[in-house]
Design a protein around this motif. Structure first.
Motif, PDB file in Angstrom:
ATOM      1  N   LYS A  23       0.833  -1.278   0.039  1.00  0.00           N
ATOM      2  CA  LYS A  23      -0.039   0.068   0.052  1.00  0.00           C
ATOM      3  C   LYS A  23       0.880   1.082   0.273  1.00  0.00           C
ATOM      4  CE  LYS A  23      -3.755  -1.971   2.367  1.00  0.00           C
ATOM      5  NZ  LYS A  23      -4.511  -1.999   3.504  1.00  0.00           N
ATOM      6  N   SER A  30      -7.823   7.103  -0.402  1.00  0.00           N
ATOM      7  CA  SER A  30      -7.560   5.832  -0.186  1.00  0.00           C
ATOM      8  C   SER A  30      -6.249   5.518  -0.714  1.00  0.00           C
ATOM      9  CB  SER A  30      -8.678   4.886  -0.940  1.00  0.00           C
ATOM     10  OG  SER A  30      -8.385   3.559  -0.677  1.00  0.00           O
ATOM     11  N   LYS A  62     -11.239   2.029   3.027  1.00  0.00           N
ATOM     12  CA  LYS A  62     -10.597   2.250   4.071  1.00  0.00           C
ATOM     13  C   LYS A  62      -9.207   1.344   3.967  1.00  0.00           C
ATOM     14  CE  LYS A  62     -12.647   4.379   8.024  1.00  0.00           C
ATOM     15  NZ  LYS A  62     -13.875   4.325   8.275  1.00  0.00           N
ATOM     16  N   THR A  63      -9.700  -0.306   3.781  1.00  0.00           N
ATOM     17  CA  THR A  63      -8.710  -1.232   3.892  1.00  0.00           C
ATOM     18  C   THR A  63      -8.714  -2.085   2.677  1.00  0.00           C
ATOM     19  OG1 THR A  63      -9.961  -2.540   5.450  1.00  0.00           O
ATOM     20  CG2 THR A  63      -8.219  -0.805   6.147  1.00  0.00           C
TER      21      THR A  63
END
Ligand SMILES: *[C@@H]1O[C@H](CO)[C@@H](O)[C@H](O)[C@H]1NC(C)=O
Ligand SMILES: *[C@@H]1O[C@H](CO)[C@@H](O)[C@H](O)[C@H]1NC(C)=O
Ligand SMILES: *[C@@H]1O[C@H](CO)[C@@H](O)[C@H](O)[C@H]1NC(C)=O
Length: 518
Positions: A23, A30, A62-63
């Protein structure tokens, strides 16, 4: 150029699987997943589910990126009091069969193939796997500009020798032979179902009233006359030139954005009114293609290839004329002037009037300097809602714009900087997979060619929630649920499992739910 060797390299190399997303957060809400020579995440999707279980795949702001959960049906058995009149309910009807999927993909613009080739061989491979491979998006559609689009380093056609009325100087560009054709072959190798369609932005300038690629202008004189006949021959030469190089086109649009050409844009255009296109297809293009062996059985012709504003007039003018309609199979649309829900309702209107012609999204993409939008979840949502609402209104597939841009959003000779699903950073020898990539995966990986939409209806649906339902060729029922709101949403689903089930959609999320039928 090393690309020539790629084809053989692909045959022998194993790519390592199931790496996690690396990430990186920029200024957007995001994150992107970064791919470099050492690491790149892959998509691990199980397409069938054991009886008695439900497979769930989640992505959110979010994830999550296609996070998988498998649960026994009993665990989702409705826990909501269905007698409450305000309950949000989705009713799926698996016997109500609608349209079948044609495919999903992106555009091999000059800029895209140049950007891809600016990476090392290992990264080219990784990026092509990400789009076309089994653990990537499994794209089965590629769009190919005939000559330059705006996503090119310069404006050109494939015959810029003035007044070459025999087209004897027609030749593919370096962009075709050096970059695009090798990459199209890689795509086909990675996904045997891969099919390409071509679209032209502008004819050679010497065939045009304005003698320029850009601004408002059309072919000199009218359909049936020499310039229109030449323009049709140019397409024949193009299809045959690619065939000689080992790439057989599946489809062709009558041209990119014919109405925009009548208004003029700062990049290549060719204005044609609905009547011009009808007569060009009837008098010039259809007969020329047929005579050259590219009849309806060999080549899928799509009309419009423009926004939905004028799709009704392009469709009816052409399809109400049997002599023109005999050459046509599909109606293509772009997303640029879209409004929800009216633009999608127009698609249903066109389908209802001309149910024998498939409807297909041939271009969509976000604008702006790519580096300023890295990790933008709103852009993932804009893709998801456009694909989903298109499908709910009879569309059979969807085509992304440039497969890759550089961090500025180019190259682009018209300075029309754009965003893309994959952004290439040649300096760092890495590329970034935007949230759009994972939004696309919710459709491209779960709806193979031939998947059939089934009827569904909603009761008390919140405005920010959108749903679609499909049965795949191997008899899996797939629901795709998009929540664009900031609140979590409880939803009861009837007609999915044997009992009503309840699920909770996370805020700003996309959820797929799969179950085996029978
Ligand atoms: C489901 O669809 C079929 C086929 O269109 C239709 O006959 C049937 O009435 C539908 N069922 C419900 C409950 O709407
Ligand atoms: C088109 O199809 C016909 C027969 O189906 C075949 O003979 C012909 O070679 C094909 N043409 C091309 C260009 O593939
Ligand atoms: C691209 O790579 C260069 C060199 O590593 C770096 O300075 C730049 O910030 C990178 N761009 C983005 C958008 O990450």
């Amino acid at each position: 150029m090393i690309l020539f060797q790629l084809l053989t390299v692909f045959l022998v190399l194993n790519i390592s699987l199931a790496n996690d997303c690396v990430k990186r957060t920029y200024t957007a809400d995001s994150f992107v997943c970064v791919c470099d020579a050492d690491k790149c995440d892959t998509l691990d999707i199980q397409k069938t589910v054991e009886p008695g279980y439900i497979a769930i795949y989640d992505s959110d702001q979010k994830t999550a990126r296609l996070d998988k959960t498998i649960v026994p049906v009993g665990q989702l058995k409705s826990r909501i009091d269905q007698t409450k009149s305000s309950q949000f309910t989705l009713n799926v009807n698996v016997t109500d069969l609608k349209q079948k999927i044609v495919g999903f993909g992106g555009c091999f613009t000059d800029g895209a193939v140049i950007n891809i080739a600016s990476l090392s061989n290992d990264l080219v491979k990784s990026l092509m796997y990400d789009y076309f491979g089994e653990n990537g998006l499994e794209y089965n559609i590629g769009r190919v500009p005939v000559g330059a689009s705006d996503s090119s380093t310069h404006a050109y056609s494939l015959d810029d020798t003035p007044f070459d009325f025999t087209l004897s100087h027609f030749a593919l560009a370096e962009e075709d032979t050096k970059y695009r054709i090798p990459l199209l072959k890689v795509a086909k190798m990675l996904n045997p179902e891969f099919r390409a369609f071509a679209s032209a932005w502008s004819s050679p300038t010497w065939m045009k009233t304005n003698h320029l690629f850009h601004t408002a202008g059309g072919l000199i004189w009218k359909p049936g006359d020499v310039y229109y006949k030449l323009w049709a021959q140019y397409y024949v030469k193009y299809l045959n030139a690619y065939l000689d190089q080992g790439v057989k086109f599946w489809g062709l649009t009558t041209e990119n954005e014919p109405i925009e050409g009548t208004r003029g844009l700062p990049w290549g255009t060719l204005g044609m009114t609905p009547e011009d296109i009808r007569d060009f297809v009837k008098l010039d293009l259809g007969p020329a293609l047929k005579a050259a062996g590219w009849g309806k059985d060999n080549l899928t012709i799509m009309i419009n290839d423009d926004n939905t504003e004028d799709i009704e007039s392009y469709s009816s003018t052409l399809l109400d004329d049997p002599e023109a309609a005999q050459y046509v199979k599909g109606i293509a649309y772009h997303w640029y002037t879209r409004n929800y829900p009216s633009s999608y309702q127009i698609l249903s209107k066109v389908h209802d009037k001309y149910p024998d012609y498939f409807i297909f999204s041939s271009e969509a993409g976000n604008g702006g300097v790519a580096s300023e939008h890295l990790g933008d979840w709103g852009r993932a949502e804009s893709y998801a809602i456009d694909i989903l609402e298109g499908l709910q209104h009879w569309s059979t597939g969807w085509t992304d714009w440039a497969l890759a841009v550089d961090t500025a959003g180019g190259p682009n000779w018209a300075k029309n900087w754009v965003d893309a699903t994959i952004v290439v950073n040649a300096t760092a020898q890495e590329y970034y997979k935007n949230p759009m990539y994972y939004a696309l995966a919710h459709f491209t990986k779960f709806l193979p060619i031939g998947s059939t939409r089934v009827g569904s209806s909603v009761v008390n649906a919140p405005a920010n929630v959108h749903t679609t339902s499909f049965i795949t060729p191997d008899n899996t029922l797939v629901l795709i649920l998009l929540n664009m709101g900031n609140d979590q949403i409880d939803l009861t689903i009837n007609g999915f499992a044997k009992v009503p089930v309840t699920t909770t959609l996370k805020p700003r999320s996309i959820r797929n739910m799969l179950i085996a039928l029978n």
